[in-house]
Design a protein around this motif. Structure first.
Motif, PDB file in Angstrom:
ATOM      1  N   HIS A 178      -1.387  -2.888 -10.887  1.00  0.00           N
ATOM      2  CA  HIS A 178      -1.418  -1.495 -10.431  1.00  0.00           C
ATOM      3  C   HIS A 178      -2.864  -1.082 -10.173  1.00  0.00           C
ATOM      4  O   HIS A 178      -3.707  -1.155 -11.070  1.00  0.00           O
ATOM      5  CB  HIS A 178      -0.801  -0.572 -11.484  1.00  0.00           C
ATOM      6  CG  HIS A 178       0.676  -0.723 -11.628  1.00  0.00           C
ATOM      7  ND1 HIS A 178       1.426   0.052 -12.488  1.00  0.00           N
ATOM      8  CD2 HIS A 178       1.558  -1.564 -11.016  1.00  0.00           C
ATOM      9  CE1 HIS A 178       2.696  -0.302 -12.408  1.00  0.00           C
ATOM     10  NE2 HIS A 178       2.796  -1.289 -11.515  1.00  0.00           N
ATOM     11  N   HIS A 179      -3.142  -0.646  -8.954  1.00  0.00           N
ATOM     12  CA  HIS A 179      -4.504  -0.309  -8.550  1.00  0.00           C
ATOM     13  C   HIS A 179      -4.515   1.034  -7.818  1.00  0.00           C
ATOM     14  O   HIS A 179      -3.536   1.403  -7.168  1.00  0.00           O
ATOM     15  CB  HIS A 179      -5.085  -1.375  -7.626  1.00  0.00           C
ATOM     16  CG  HIS A 179      -4.855  -2.783  -8.083  1.00  0.00           C
ATOM     17  ND1 HIS A 179      -5.614  -3.387  -9.068  1.00  0.00           N
ATOM     18  CD2 HIS A 179      -3.931  -3.707  -7.702  1.00  0.00           C
ATOM     19  CE1 HIS A 179      -5.185  -4.623  -9.266  1.00  0.00           C
ATOM     20  NE2 HIS A 179      -4.164  -4.839  -8.436  1.00  0.00           N
ATOM     21  N   ALA A 180      -5.642   1.729  -7.897  1.00  0.00           N
ATOM     22  CA  ALA A 180      -5.770   3.001  -7.180  1.00  0.00           C
ATOM     23  C   ALA A 180      -7.160   3.126  -6.581  1.00  0.00           C
ATOM     24  O   ALA A 180      -8.161   2.710  -7.183  1.00  0.00           O
ATOM     25  CB  ALA A 180      -5.501   4.177  -8.110  1.00  0.00           C
ATOM     26  N   ILE A 215      -2.615   2.283  -4.454  1.00  0.00           N
ATOM     27  CA  ILE A 215      -2.467   3.679  -4.057  1.00  0.00           C
ATOM     28  C   ILE A 215      -3.809   4.148  -3.515  1.00  0.00           C
ATOM     29  O   ILE A 215      -4.854   3.936  -4.145  1.00  0.00           O
ATOM     30  CB  ILE A 215      -2.046   4.566  -5.252  1.00  0.00           C
ATOM     31  CG1 ILE A 215      -0.589   4.297  -5.626  1.00  0.00           C
ATOM     32  CG2 ILE A 215      -2.267   6.043  -4.950  1.00  0.00           C
ATOM     33  CD1 ILE A 215      -0.120   5.050  -6.861  1.00  0.00           C
ATOM     34  N   ILE A 216      -3.801   4.767  -2.334  1.00  0.00           N
ATOM     35  CA  ILE A 216      -5.018   5.366  -1.765  1.00  0.00           C
ATOM     36  C   ILE A 216      -4.757   6.850  -1.555  1.00  0.00           C
ATOM     37  O   ILE A 216      -3.814   7.226  -0.848  1.00  0.00           O
ATOM     38  CB  ILE A 216      -5.423   4.694  -0.449  1.00  0.00           C
ATOM     39  CG1 ILE A 216      -5.684   3.199  -0.668  1.00  0.00           C
ATOM     40  CG2 ILE A 216      -6.669   5.372   0.132  1.00  0.00           C
ATOM     41  CD1 ILE A 216      -6.129   2.463   0.586  1.00  0.00           C
ATOM     42  N   CYS A 217      -5.599   7.685  -2.165  1.00  0.00           N
ATOM     43  CA  CYS A 217      -5.305   9.118  -2.182  1.00  0.00           C
ATOM     44  C   CYS A 217      -6.597   9.919  -2.380  1.00  0.00           C
ATOM     45  O   CYS A 217      -7.549   9.439  -3.005  1.00  0.00           O
ATOM     46  CB  CYS A 217      -4.324   9.409  -3.320  1.00  0.00           C
ATOM     47  SG  CYS A 217      -3.717  11.093  -3.409  1.00  0.00           S
ATOM     48  N   LEU A 233       0.817  -1.206   0.000  1.00  0.00           N
ATOM     49  CA  LEU A 233       0.000   0.000   0.000  1.00  0.00           C
ATOM     50  C   LEU A 233       0.850   1.256   0.000  1.00  0.00           C
ATOM     51  O   LEU A 233       1.814   1.379   0.756  1.00  0.00           O
ATOM     52  CB  LEU A 233      -0.893   0.001   1.254  1.00  0.00           C
ATOM     53  CG  LEU A 233      -1.831   1.183   1.451  1.00  0.00           C
ATOM     54  CD1 LEU A 233      -2.970   1.123   0.441  1.00  0.00           C
ATOM     55  CD2 LEU A 233      -2.386   1.172   2.874  1.00  0.00           C
ATOM     56  N   CYS A 234       0.489   2.201  -0.885  1.00  0.00           N
ATOM     57  CA  CYS A 234       1.012   3.573  -0.848  1.00  0.00           C
ATOM     58  C   CYS A 234      -0.158   4.463  -0.466  1.00  0.00           C
ATOM     59  O   CYS A 234      -1.113   4.586  -1.242  1.00  0.00           O
ATOM     60  CB  CYS A 234       1.552   3.997  -2.208  1.00  0.00           C
ATOM     61  SG  CYS A 234       3.056   3.185  -2.726  1.00  0.00           S
ATOM     62  N   ALA A 235      -0.131   5.062   0.702  1.00  0.00           N
ATOM     63  CA  ALA A 235      -1.261   5.839   1.189  1.00  0.00           C
ATOM     64  C   ALA A 235      -0.877   7.283   1.455  1.00  0.00           C
ATOM     65  O   ALA A 235       0.257   7.572   1.828  1.00  0.00           O
ATOM     66  CB  ALA A 235      -1.826   5.218   2.464  1.00  0.00           C
ATOM     67  N   GLU A 236      -1.854   8.160   1.279  1.00  0.00           N
ATOM     68  CA  GLU A 236      -1.607   9.589   1.425  1.00  0.00           C
ATOM     69  C   GLU A 236      -1.432  10.003   2.875  1.00  0.00           C
ATOM     70  O   GLU A 236      -0.645  10.893   3.186  1.00  0.00           O
ATOM     71  CB  GLU A 236      -2.757  10.371   0.792  1.00  0.00           C
ATOM     72  CG  GLU A 236      -2.561  11.868   0.781  1.00  0.00           C
ATOM     73  CD  GLU A 236      -3.680  12.574   0.059  1.00  0.00           C
ATOM     74  OE1 GLU A 236      -3.410  13.636  -0.525  1.00  0.00           O
ATOM     75  OE2 GLU A 236      -4.813  12.066   0.075  1.00  0.00           O
ATOM     76  N   GLY A 237      -2.173   9.378   3.792  1.00  0.00           N
ATOM     77  CA  GLY A 237      -2.137   9.824   5.178  1.00  0.00           C
ATOM     78  C   GLY A 237      -2.298   8.689   6.169  1.00  0.00           C
ATOM     79  O   GLY A 237      -2.579   7.539   5.811  1.00  0.00           O
ATOM     80  N   LEU A 251       3.155   9.398  -4.721  1.00  0.00           N
ATOM     81  CA  LEU A 251       2.722   8.017  -4.534  1.00  0.00           C
ATOM     82  C   LEU A 251       2.972   7.191  -5.790  1.00  0.00           C
ATOM     83  O   LEU A 251       3.419   6.037  -5.721  1.00  0.00           O
ATOM     84  CB  LEU A 251       1.240   7.983  -4.161  1.00  0.00           C
ATOM     85  CG  LEU A 251       0.867   8.593  -2.807  1.00  0.00           C
ATOM     86  CD1 LEU A 251      -0.651   8.681  -2.665  1.00  0.00           C
ATOM     87  CD2 LEU A 251       1.468   7.808  -1.651  1.00  0.00           C
ATOM     88  N   ILE A 252       2.678   7.762  -6.945  1.00  0.00           N
ATOM     89  CA  ILE A 252       2.919   7.062  -8.204  1.00  0.00           C
ATOM     90  C   ILE A 252       4.404   6.780  -8.388  1.00  0.00           C
ATOM     91  O   ILE A 252       4.802   5.675  -8.779  1.00  0.00           O
ATOM     92  CB  ILE A 252       2.370   7.881  -9.389  1.00  0.00           C
ATOM     93  CG1 ILE A 252       0.838   7.898  -9.354  1.00  0.00           C
ATOM     94  CG2 ILE A 252       2.857   7.304 -10.718  1.00  0.00           C
ATOM     95  CD1 ILE A 252       0.212   8.834 -10.362  1.00  0.00           C
TER      96      ILE A 252
END
Length: 221
Positions: free
Chosen positions: A121-123, A96-98, A29-33, A73-74
């Motif tokens: 690749h998912h968002a 990615i969650i943003c 997971l790549c998350a914004e916060g 994140l990308i």
């Protein structure tokens, strides 16, 4: 995609040897916060107990040159994917969650990343913020037009809410209701892929992915 009705939560996996647990499957997971991370952790604990472990791919926040969170994140997700391909000759699902907020003008960058590897690749993009997604867990939820409105509306429903705090089981237990409401809202709106329609969240895509993985890992729905 349709909301899934679940009579029982997924069960934890064990091997034939009594007391020995099968290793949990990592979710990258790549998350914004921090709020997004806490939400995913709560999902794993209460909806998918014993099935998944969270592997967070870290970013360093906004960089010089005006790049927003989504671009960061990308970039870090792409770098991680290339590292896996080089070292292991394989690929893994990465999410990615943003929020959309300041990232609306990065549609092309997100499309490019998603199309680089459509199967891995998912968002999950939130049109108004993850707080708007939380609102979908309550009866007769309103659809906020922006992040600030989402937080204000959530504060009326969830008196002790604060960003980055642990997410209670009670919210996770209403996931199916939230997914159903969100899907209905999106089905009645015009598609704006790769972004969600105004006021909507793509979180049901992530829930569907986890439900499918849980089913394959031996969880019950």
């Amino acid at each position: 995609m349709s909301a899934k009705k679940r009579s029982r939560k997924p069960r934890s996996r064990r091997s034939a040897a009594v007391g020995f647990r099968v290793p949990r499957e990592p979710v990258y997971l790549c998350a914004e916060g921090q709020t997004e991370i806490q939400y995913v952790r709560a999902l794993f604990e209460y909806r998918y107990p014993g099935l998944f472990t969270l592997s967070i791919i870290r970013t360093r926040g906004k960089r010089a040159g005006g790049k927003t969170s989504l671009l960061n994140l990308i970039e870090v997700a792409r770098k991680e994917s290339k590292t896996w391909a080089r070292r292991e000759k394989s690929s893994r699902d990465i999410w990615i969650i943003c929020d959309l907020d300041e990232n609306a003008h990065h549609r092309e960058a997100l499309e490019k990343w998603l199309n680089e590897s459509p199967n891995t690749h998912h968002a999950v993009i939130q049109a108004a913020s993850i707080e708007a997604w939380f609102l979908s867990h309550f009866d007769n939820p309103q659809r906020p037009r922006g992040n600030r409105e989402a937080e204000e509306l959530l504060a009326k429903q969830w008196k002790n809410y604060r960003k980055g705090a642990e997410i209670p089981r009670g919210l996770i237990d209403r996931t199916d209701e939230a997914v159903s409401r969100e899907l209905n809202a999106m089905n009645n709106a015009e598609s704006q892929w790769p972004f969600p329609p105004p006021g909507c969240s793509q979180m049901p895509d992530f829930i569907e992915y986890l439900d499918e993985r849980a089913s394959k890992l031996g969880g019950q729905h």
